[in-house]
Design an enzyme around this catalytic site. Sequence first.
Site, mmCIF file in Angstrom:
data_model
loop_
_atom_site.group_PDB
_atom_site.id
_atom_site.type_symbol
_atom_site.label_atom_id
_atom_site.label_comp_id
_atom_site.label_asym_id
_atom_site.label_seq_id
_atom_site.Cartn_x
_atom_site.Cartn_y
_atom_site.Cartn_z
ATOM 1 N N SER A 176 0.845 -1.192 0.000
ATOM 2 C CA SER A 176 0.000 0.000 0.000
ATOM 3 C C SER A 176 0.876 1.236 0.000
ATOM 4 O O SER A 176 1.995 1.233 0.535
ATOM 5 C CB SER A 176 -0.890 0.031 1.245
ATOM 6 O OG SER A 176 -1.570 1.271 1.351
ATOM 7 N N TYR A 222 -1.727 -1.155 9.971
ATOM 8 C CA TYR A 222 -1.870 -1.407 8.544
ATOM 9 C C TYR A 222 -0.619 -0.962 7.798
ATOM 10 O O TYR A 222 -0.066 -1.701 6.972
ATOM 11 C CB TYR A 222 -3.102 -0.657 8.028
ATOM 12 C CG TYR A 222 -3.421 -0.872 6.570
ATOM 13 C CD1 TYR A 222 -4.218 -1.946 6.160
ATOM 14 C CD2 TYR A 222 -2.949 0.010 5.599
ATOM 15 C CE1 TYR A 222 -4.529 -2.133 4.817
ATOM 16 C CE2 TYR A 222 -3.260 -0.170 4.262
ATOM 17 C CZ TYR A 222 -4.055 -1.241 3.881
ATOM 18 O OH TYR A 222 -4.354 -1.424 2.552
#
Length: 255
Positions: free
Chosen positions: A146, A161
């Site tokens: 990401s 995350y």
Amino acid sequence: MTQFPSARTVIVTGAVSPRGIGRFTVDHLAAQGWNIGVIDLDDAASKALAAELAEKHGVQAAGAGADIGDETSVRAAIDELEAALPQIVALANIAGVSSPVPYLELDAAEWDRVLNINLNGVHYATRRVAETMVRNRIGRIVNISSISAQRGGGTFSKTPYSVAKAGVIGLTRAVARELGPYDITVNAIAPGPIDTDIMGGTLSPDRKDELAADLLTNRIGSPLDIAAAIAFLISEDTGFITGQTLNVDGGLYMH
């Protein structure tokens, strides 16, 4: 250049969610002639999606349920898929969870949940599939990281995350180094803002416009943008690309 077998299978984790990257990816790859192994938490839904793909695209497909954060479960699912399908040539590690909890409100359980699914799960699937790829001396592995890993958050999801997705980049590079001698490539994709439920649900037009304002493109990404990048990185012709992180982010992060 090592050639792919005429009948080749790609395993895709996290493929069932209707608006997710995985769902678009299996459809896109099946249309290109890939046989598909579907792994998701729900065994029945995984098998139903596989049947749908086989019917729609005329490929072989099979599904298996697995808790991606449990190594025994992941290995059993891949064993099942390998027995049912042609040679496993590619793996797309897409399964993941979001985590919008602010750092000062974060507890150990949330940290462990996110790291286990978003990082450990990538390792578990990769480790099992690598055994087959090494034996056959051919393979393509693509992991979903990401832009959050590169920018330190700034997305819907926050610290655990970002940490997990940064770990995915490190894992990608290290495994690429070890598996390279077996003609196996390992790469990561770092999506920018993509219109999926992991962004916190369906995005409103105003929210899409707000996100797009930071981009060089006139829109935020779609799951198909990521599916196309996966298709590129697992193709037979990309055997000289490995250990890389491909940003598919509308120009949000340049490095």
